[in-house]
Motif scaffolding. Structure first.
Motif, short mmCIF file in Angstrom:
data_model
loop_
_atom_site.label_atom_id
_atom_site.label_comp_id
_atom_site.label_asym_id
_atom_site.label_seq_id
_atom_site.Cartn_x
_atom_site.Cartn_y
_atom_site.Cartn_z
N LYS A 1 0.84 -1.20 0.00
CA LYS A 1 0.00 0.00 0.00
C LYS A 1 0.87 1.25 0.00
CE LYS A 1 -3.92 2.11 2.35
NZ LYS A 1 -4.88 1.99 3.44
N GLU B 1 2.32 1.73 -3.42
CA GLU B 1 1.27 2.19 -4.33
C GLU B 1 1.02 3.68 -4.14
OE1 GLU B 1 -3.46 1.49 -4.72
OE2 GLU B 1 -2.23 -0.32 -4.51
N GLN B 2 0.93 4.13 -2.89
CA GLN B 2 0.70 5.54 -2.60
C GLN B 2 1.88 6.40 -3.06
OE1 GLN B 2 -0.23 5.62 1.58
NE2 GLN B 2 -2.37 5.03 1.25
N SER B 3 3.07 5.88 -2.89
CA SER B 3 4.27 6.61 -3.31
C SER B 3 4.29 6.77 -4.83
CB SER B 3 5.52 5.86 -2.85
OG SER B 3 6.68 6.48 -3.32
N ALA B 4 3.89 5.73 -5.54
CA ALA B 4 3.87 5.79 -7.01
C ALA B 4 2.84 6.79 -7.49
CB ALA B 4 3.58 4.41 -7.59
N LYS B 5 1.73 6.93 -6.78
CA LYS B 5 0.69 7.87 -7.18
C LYS B 5 1.14 9.32 -6.99
CE LYS B 5 -3.27 4.90 -6.28
NZ LYS B 5 -4.47 4.67 -5.45
N ARG B 6 2.03 9.55 -6.04
CA ARG B 6 2.50 10.92 -5.75
C ARG B 6 3.49 11.42 -6.79
NH1 ARG B 6 3.62 9.23 0.20
NH2 ARG B 6 1.49 9.17 0.97
N ARG B 7 4.08 10.53 -7.52
CA ARG B 7 5.13 10.94 -8.48
C ARG B 7 4.58 11.54 -9.71
NH1 ARG B 7 9.57 6.14 -7.95
NH2 ARG B 7 9.77 6.32 -5.73
#
Length: 63
Positions: free
Chosen positions: A54, A57-63
């Motif tokens: 999770k 996933e959240q880190s990838a969405k912030r990029r």
């Protein structure tokens, strides 16, 4: 418990992905664990993997 379930449990306790996080319990130590401790560790490993997935996933969405 089936033999396959038991084997999979041992694998999950002993497997340590290269460069990743996780337990790396020596097989001999894993074999000596009481069933209740082994089951707790397996449940906890699952929880931790879910948390890490999770977070990734959240880190990838912030990029």
């Amino acid at each position: 418990m089936t033999l396959e379930t038991w084997r999979e449990g041992l694998f999950n306790l002993c497997w340590h992905q290269h460069g990743g996080s996780g337990l790396a319990v020596p097989l001999g130590d894993a074999l000596e664990l009481p069933t209740s401790d082994r089951d707790w560790l397996l449940e906890r490993i699952g929880q931790q993997r879910s948390r890490e997935a999770k977070a990734l996933e959240q880190s990838a969405k912030r990029r």
